[in-house]
Design a protein around this motif. Structure first.
Motif, PDB file in Angstrom:
ATOM      1  N   GLU A 120       0.836  -1.207   0.000  1.00 16.44           N
ATOM      2  CA  GLU A 120       0.000   0.000   0.000  1.00 16.44           C
ATOM      3  C   GLU A 120       0.872   1.258   0.000  1.00 16.44           C
ATOM      4  O   GLU A 120       2.019   1.246   0.467  1.00 16.44           O
ATOM      5  CB  GLU A 120      -0.929  -0.001   1.214  1.00 16.44           C
ATOM      6  CG  GLU A 120      -0.204  -0.146   2.550  1.00 16.44           C
ATOM      7  CD  GLU A 120      -1.185  -0.280   3.703  1.00 16.44           C
ATOM      8  OE1 GLU A 120      -1.762  -1.381   3.819  1.00 16.44           O
ATOM      9  OE2 GLU A 120      -1.357   0.687   4.441  1.00 16.44           O
ATOM     10  N   LYS A 121       0.311   2.324  -0.532  1.00 16.71           N
ATOM     11  CA  LYS A 121       1.051   3.580  -0.657  1.00 16.71           C
ATOM     12  C   LYS A 121       0.093   4.749  -0.531  1.00 16.71           C
ATOM     13  O   LYS A 121      -1.082   4.635  -0.897  1.00 16.71           O
ATOM     14  CB  LYS A 121       1.723   3.647  -2.043  1.00 16.71           C
ATOM     15  CG  LYS A 121       3.114   3.038  -2.095  1.00 16.71           C
ATOM     16  CD  LYS A 121       4.125   4.015  -1.524  1.00 16.71           C
ATOM     17  CE  LYS A 121       5.355   3.332  -0.996  1.00 16.71           C
ATOM     18  NZ  LYS A 121       6.244   2.836  -2.035  1.00 16.71           N
ATOM     19  N   VAL A 122       0.619   5.859  -0.071  1.00 14.61           N
ATOM     20  CA  VAL A 122      -0.158   7.093  -0.053  1.00 14.61           C
ATOM     21  C   VAL A 122       0.738   8.228  -0.555  1.00 14.61           C
ATOM     22  O   VAL A 122       1.914   8.305  -0.206  1.00 14.61           O
ATOM     23  CB  VAL A 122      -0.773   7.389   1.342  1.00 14.61           C
ATOM     24  CG1 VAL A 122       0.281   7.483   2.421  1.00 14.61           C
ATOM     25  CG2 VAL A 122      -1.637   8.630   1.316  1.00 14.61           C
ATOM     26  N   GLU A 123       0.184   9.070  -1.408  1.00 13.84           N
ATOM     27  CA  GLU A 123       0.935  10.198  -1.993  1.00 13.84           C
ATOM     28  C   GLU A 123       0.113  11.483  -1.878  1.00 13.84           C
ATOM     29  O   GLU A 123      -1.119  11.440  -1.892  1.00 13.84           O
ATOM     30  CB  GLU A 123       1.245   9.933  -3.470  1.00 13.84           C
ATOM     31  CG  GLU A 123       2.270   8.824  -3.721  1.00 13.84           C
ATOM     32  CD  GLU A 123       3.695   9.215  -3.315  1.00 13.84           C
ATOM     33  OE1 GLU A 123       4.015  10.425  -3.372  1.00 13.84           O
ATOM     34  OE2 GLU A 123       4.458   8.313  -2.942  1.00 13.84           O
ATOM     35  N   ALA A 124       0.841  12.586  -1.793  1.00 20.31           N
ATOM     36  CA  ALA A 124       0.170  13.896  -1.720  1.00 20.31           C
ATOM     37  C   ALA A 124       0.386  14.673  -3.017  1.00 20.31           C
ATOM     38  O   ALA A 124       1.448  14.582  -3.634  1.00 20.31           O
ATOM     39  CB  ALA A 124       0.711  14.684  -0.544  1.00 20.31           C
ATOM     40  N   ILE A 125      -0.624  15.428  -3.388  1.00 19.24           N
ATOM     41  CA  ILE A 125      -0.571  16.229  -4.622  1.00 19.24           C
ATOM     42  C   ILE A 125      -1.066  17.636  -4.313  1.00 19.24           C
ATOM     43  O   ILE A 125      -2.108  17.810  -3.674  1.00 19.24           O
ATOM     44  CB  ILE A 125      -1.476  15.616  -5.712  1.00 19.24           C
ATOM     45  CG1 ILE A 125      -0.913  14.262  -6.146  1.00 19.24           C
ATOM     46  CG2 ILE A 125      -1.611  16.529  -6.925  1.00 19.24           C
ATOM     47  CD1 ILE A 125      -1.941  13.194  -6.066  1.00 19.24           C
ATOM     48  N   SER A 126      -0.314  18.607  -4.780  1.00 19.58           N
ATOM     49  CA  SER A 126      -0.777  19.987  -4.627  1.00 19.58           C
ATOM     50  C   SER A 126      -1.375  20.421  -5.965  1.00 19.58           C
ATOM     51  O   SER A 126      -0.726  20.346  -7.011  1.00 19.58           O
ATOM     52  CB  SER A 126       0.389  20.863  -4.198  1.00 19.58           C
ATOM     53  OG  SER A 126       0.419  22.035  -4.936  1.00 19.58           O
ATOM     54  N   PHE A 127      -2.615  20.866  -5.910  1.00 18.04           N
ATOM     55  CA  PHE A 127      -3.348  21.221  -7.131  1.00 18.04           C
ATOM     56  C   PHE A 127      -3.605  22.718  -7.173  1.00 18.04           C
ATOM     57  O   PHE A 127      -4.133  23.300  -6.219  1.00 18.04           O
ATOM     58  CB  PHE A 127      -4.665  20.439  -7.186  1.00 18.04           C
ATOM     59  CG  PHE A 127      -5.479  20.707  -8.413  1.00 18.04           C
ATOM     60  CD1 PHE A 127      -4.986  20.393  -9.673  1.00 18.04           C
ATOM     61  CD2 PHE A 127      -6.745  21.273  -8.312  1.00 18.04           C
ATOM     62  CE1 PHE A 127      -5.745  20.644 -10.819  1.00 18.04           C
ATOM     63  CE2 PHE A 127      -7.502  21.518  -9.456  1.00 18.04           C
ATOM     64  CZ  PHE A 127      -6.999  21.196 -10.698  1.00 18.04           C
ATOM     65  N   LYS A 128      -3.210  23.344  -8.275  1.00 18.00           N
ATOM     66  CA  LYS A 128      -3.406  24.792  -8.432  1.00 18.00           C
ATOM     67  C   LYS A 128      -4.303  25.067  -9.628  1.00 18.00           C
ATOM     68  O   LYS A 128      -4.260  24.351 -10.626  1.00 18.00           O
ATOM     69  CB  LYS A 128      -2.057  25.478  -8.630  1.00 18.00           C
ATOM     70  CG  LYS A 128      -1.190  25.378  -7.382  1.00 18.00           C
ATOM     71  CD  LYS A 128      -0.300  26.591  -7.239  1.00 18.00           C
ATOM     72  CE  LYS A 128       0.241  26.720  -5.827  1.00 18.00           C
ATOM     73  NZ  LYS A 128       1.669  26.435  -5.747  1.00 18.00           N
ATOM     74  N   VAL A 129      -5.098  26.116  -9.485  1.00 15.14           N
ATOM     75  CA  VAL A 129      -6.048  26.475 -10.546  1.00 15.14           C
ATOM     76  C   VAL A 129      -5.652  27.830 -11.135  1.00 15.14           C
ATOM     77  O   VAL A 129      -5.209  28.726 -10.408  1.00 15.14           O
ATOM     78  CB  VAL A 129      -7.485  26.539  -9.972  1.00 15.14           C
ATOM     79  CG1 VAL A 129      -8.479  27.028 -11.019  1.00 15.14           C
ATOM     80  CG2 VAL A 129      -7.904  25.180  -9.433  1.00 15.14           C
ATOM     81  N   THR A 130      -5.784  27.950 -12.429  1.00 17.77           N
ATOM     82  CA  THR A 130      -5.571  29.254 -13.062  1.00 17.77           C
ATOM     83  C   THR A 130      -6.794  29.608 -13.904  1.00 17.77           C
ATOM     84  O   THR A 130      -7.457  28.722 -14.438  1.00 17.77           O
ATOM     85  CB  THR A 130      -4.340  29.277 -13.998  1.00 17.77           C
ATOM     86  OG1 THR A 130      -4.536  28.318 -15.036  1.00 17.77           O
ATOM     87  CG2 THR A 130      -3.054  28.983 -13.260  1.00 17.77           C
ATOM     88  N   ALA A 131      -7.081  30.911 -13.976  1.00 20.09           N
ATOM     89  CA  ALA A 131      -8.139  31.416 -14.856  1.00 20.09           C
ATOM     90  C   ALA A 131      -7.576  32.633 -15.557  1.00 20.09           C
ATOM     91  O   ALA A 131      -6.873  33.449 -14.950  1.00 20.09           O
ATOM     92  CB  ALA A 131      -9.381  31.774 -14.055  1.00 20.09           C
ATOM     93  N   LYS A 132      -7.850  32.716 -16.852  1.00 22.28           N
ATOM     94  CA  LYS A 132      -7.275  33.774 -17.665  1.00 22.28           C
ATOM     95  C   LYS A 132      -8.016  35.094 -17.449  1.00 22.28           C
ATOM     96  O   LYS A 132      -9.243  35.128 -17.488  1.00 22.28           O
ATOM     97  CB  LYS A 132      -7.398  33.366 -19.136  1.00 22.28           C
ATOM     98  CG  LYS A 132      -6.458  34.070 -20.078  1.00 22.28           C
ATOM     99  CD  LYS A 132      -6.512  33.326 -21.410  1.00 22.28           C
ATOM    100  CE  LYS A 132      -6.119  34.145 -22.633  1.00 22.28           C
ATOM    101  NZ  LYS A 132      -5.389  35.354 -22.493  1.00 22.28           N
TER     102      LYS A 132
END
Ligand SMILES: *[C@@H]1O[C@H](CO)[C@@H](O)[C@H](O)[C@H]1NC(C)=O
Ligand SMILES: *[C@@H]1O[C@H](CO)[C@@H](O)[C@H](O)[C@H]1NC(C)=O
Length: 309
Positions: A120-132
């Protein structure tokens, strides 16, 4: 149990544990970008050398809120989230998360937990949003700016994310932002409305201002030029008034003058024409009466009797 067998057991345990963790890994891109209003993919893929790997649990979470869970053969999910692979099953190594309609609220830290028969494994992700951001608009108040009464230019750009800065430049690319801070308002949807006011008029030589939208790393994303319409200066205005006045006086004079001239000309032409008309009509008459007899008389007596006969 003696020392040697303890050591052997330890080595075996460690190697089993090692083999277990080595036999699978979870590859996630640690930082991922999404576009407002679009689909976004949070990519995570199981890597393994085992070909009998079976997924038992997948759990995608954001701040302890479960968004997508596979557990005991069943998938449960929140609205707007799903496996990126449309017909995902427990033999599919691609456990990526799909966000169907990305908004600012989706920004943040996600975790992906995977449990399988081999580890088993666990990973973290940082998610960023952009709008023009929209192309900036510039409005001048008043419409025409005078050097004495300062005017303001207001630059606006909307619908962008994250927060950007508006910056001003003159036609030579000299920055004028120092006394024009950017105001940012956040809408309910999380997008920003930027506005910046620049006082102008003191430097009446500047004829073109540029308002640009700049991101956090100082990149210019949009820009709009604005050509300033200056009201004429007061001396110029007076000169123009004088000019107007003189044209007001001159115009009637010219009109009356040309009328008089025209009348005179017409009179002259009429006179000349009436003289011309009179001349041809009178000359033959006079010639007939006076010229013919005298000529005839002078040329000889023969003709006169012929004419009469
Ligand atoms: C995982 O699946 C998604 C959706 O089909 C796809 O776009 C992505 O490329 C896949 N990732 C890998 C590593 O195969
Ligand atoms: C900032 O803008 C520049 C120019 O448009 C662009 O190349 C860069 O990727 C942008 N940086 C960020 C963090 O958005």
């Amino acid at each position: 149990m003696n020392m040697a067998s303890m050591w052997i057991l330890l080595v075996i345990l460690i190697s089993i544990g090692h083999a277990k963790t080595e036999s699978m890994s979870l590859d996630c891109r640690a930082e991922q970008l999404g576009q407002y209003g679009q689909q976004s993919l949070l990519e995570c893929v199981i890597k393994t050398t085992q070909n009998d790997l079976r997924v038992r649990v997948v759990s995608w979470k954001k701040a302890n809120l479960a968004l997508l869970v596979f557990y005991k053969g069943k998938i449960t999910k929140e609205d707007g989230f799903s496996f990126a692979q449309p017909s995902w099953n427990d033999r599919n190594m691609n456990v990526s998360l799909l966000i169907t309609n990305t908004t600012v609220k989706h920004e943040g830290r996600y975790t992906c937990l995977v449990m399988t028969n081999v580890g088993e494994k666990v990973e973290a992700i940082s998610f960023k949003v952009t709008a023009k951001y929209s192309n900036p608009t510039i409005v001048s108040s008043p419409k025409a700016i005078t050097p004495k009464t300062d005017g303001t230019l207001t630059c606006e750009s909307n619908g962008g994310y994250p927060k950007h800065q508006l910056r001003w430049f003159d036609e030579d690319n000299k920055e004028l932002t120092s006394d024009a801070p950017t105001e940012a308002k956040q809408t309910d949807g999380g997008l920003f409305q930027l506005s910046s006011r620049l006082v102008v008029g003191k430097e009446s030589s500047v004829s073109k201002y540029i308002c640009g939208v700049f991101n956090a790393s100082g990149g210019r994303e949009e820009e709009t030029p604005f050509l300033v319409k200056y009201a004429p200066k007061t001396e110029e205005l007076e000169q123009r008034k004088e000019l107007d006045m003189s044209t007001k006086i001159v115009a009637p004079v010219v009109v009356i003058g040309s009328l008089i001239a025209g009348l005179l000309f017409a009179l002259l032409v009429y006179r000349k024409r009436s003289q011309k008309i009179r001349r041809p009509s009178t000359a033959p008459l006079m010639g007939g009466h006076l010229g013919v007899p005298t000529v005839d008389v002078e040329e000889g007596d023969d003709k006169y009797p012929d004419n009469v006969a």
